[in-house]
Design a protein around this motif. Sequence first.
Motif: not given
Length: 648
Positions: A406-419
């Motif tokens: 979902t976060y990738k589809a929203m083109q989010g950049e803080q992927w480490k924080v998401n994990i």
Amino acid sequence: MQFKDTARQALFAAALVAPQLTSAFYLPGVAPTSYKPDDQVPLYVNKISPVAAMQDYRLHSVVSYDYYHPAFQFCQPNGGPKYVSESLGSILFGDRIMTSPFDLRMLRNETCKPLCKVSYPEKMREFINDRIYQGYSLNWLVDGLPAGQKIQDELTGTTFYSPGFSIGDYQFTENEEEDEKLSFNNHYEIWIEYHEVNGNPNQLRVVGVVVQPSSLAYTGEPDCADNHPKLIFEEGDKNQDVYFSYSVYWRKSDTAWATRWDKYLHVFDPKIHWFWLIDTAIIVIILVLTVMSILVRTLKKDISRYNRLDAISLDDLNGTSAIEDGVQEDSGWKLVHGDVFRTPSHPLLLSVLLGSGAQLFVMTGCTIAFALLGFLSPSNRGSLGTIMIILYTLLGFVGGYTSARTYKAMQGEQWKVNIALTPVLVPAIVFAAFFLLDLFLWAKQSSGAVPFTTMLVIVGIWFVISIPLSVAGSWLGFRSPQIEAPVRVNQIPRQIPPVTTYLRPIPSMLIVGLLPFGAIFVELYFIMSSIWFSRIYYMFGFLFLCYGLMVVVCAAVTILMTYFLLCAENYHWQWRSFLAAGMSGGYIFLNCLLYLITKVKLGGLAGIVLYMGYSALISFLFFILAGSIGYFASWWFVTRIYSSIKID
């Protein structure tokens, strides 16, 4: 093996057709124990829990106590009581099972057997009188069966066993100026039902336990005569002696061991369940037909006109009137095609909540399915809580994967924080609130207080299993291809025109959240009664149907709101769909407040804080669950309709 599979399929079908009968079919959680004459049958004691008080049939406390709490001074076995091993779920639900001084021998009747003599000082007598007034009950276990009292259902006329029996009696007085008479039960008449296996007198099994407590003010050694007055604690500084005694009587029964729980698993007024399910099903049908009418007929017509208009060249148009017609066709939800997939505000938080919601959704569905098939029998104490913890832990992979995609589809950049946040945010909030509430239980010396070692075990399971699985799911989600939007997103956001009143955030949330709550309202009442009044809940057939209806209603009504929102040229549907569907959790909290006013009468800050805190926790988790259902239903709907139109 084929026979077992066929039997299980038949069991599942029968549970779907007749949910109220599922209590008669279950896979027992423990193996049966056979006794020979004069074999010892252990009697274990459990917590002392509050139930509805006799004077007003309302709950006066939510704090339970250990059976051997110092203020009660109940008789202890030689060498002191010892704890019986329990499951993780049993500990979390407040069970504290210990050995007792009662000596039960198969087929050996005992009449007026003395237990012990206890001297109660004034403070302890006042403490026990308060517990009697609040309607506390004792909980015993004989061969895994709860010792209870026979109760007749006034609506159906059926007789069933209610787990637990009162610690004392409340005597009403006609004169309001006189004090109520509170008597303390010190004699227990234990009736145990047994069944012969295939008529073999050396294979006897316990199939029922009933306790009839009584209050007898002995002046000397117990004799269980009927002429004793009731034992009433006197006022004054002088200690008061109390003699405890018990009797045991064995009664042969035709009830088989496999169906011995049927007497305890009573369905209160099943007609209400059926009527409510039928009414909810009618609402669901109307709602789904409305969605189909809009999506299949109206949208299909809009899409065909829009695509036909897009295919016509401007050179073939005759006059300005046709151009104006073309411009008129390009309106409503089609005008916002360049903004509908714009990244919402706070995409990181939304993706983390959606990952936790997907994890809760799968866990709830699997738990209800296991319970429906009989794997969570009440004979296996704590199995429900244990399986919920295990499933939520193992499904951390689902939460991490959903959040990452979902976060990738929203083109989010803080992927480490998401994990990092996905396996931590929601569990940390729940654990912190649970720990704070547990402090109140510790302060009240309640048996419901979870031991510190158990909390360390939960934290260990969380860090060792759940977080690594969530990280693995997030890694796989970010490695997967990005979910592409079917249309391009404009660089400049479109201005949103004013909307009507019912499409504003608060009114739309109140309208959308009401319908999913209505689908589970009746079942929620019985679940609340089971939690707070210490009743056995086993109507998982009804719960399965209600859960399915709730999911359908939640998805359909959120899709309708999203469609009307897009028609009003408002493309902020992501958070709106999540919050609107999640508002049903707010209605659950309001229902808990209403329950507090009508069914509960708590005196004291600790009881109110505990009730409100646990109610808020349940409502918060349901908010995330329903909000995720609403969001993904709206996402499917928006993706479907915008992938069907042609955009240059």
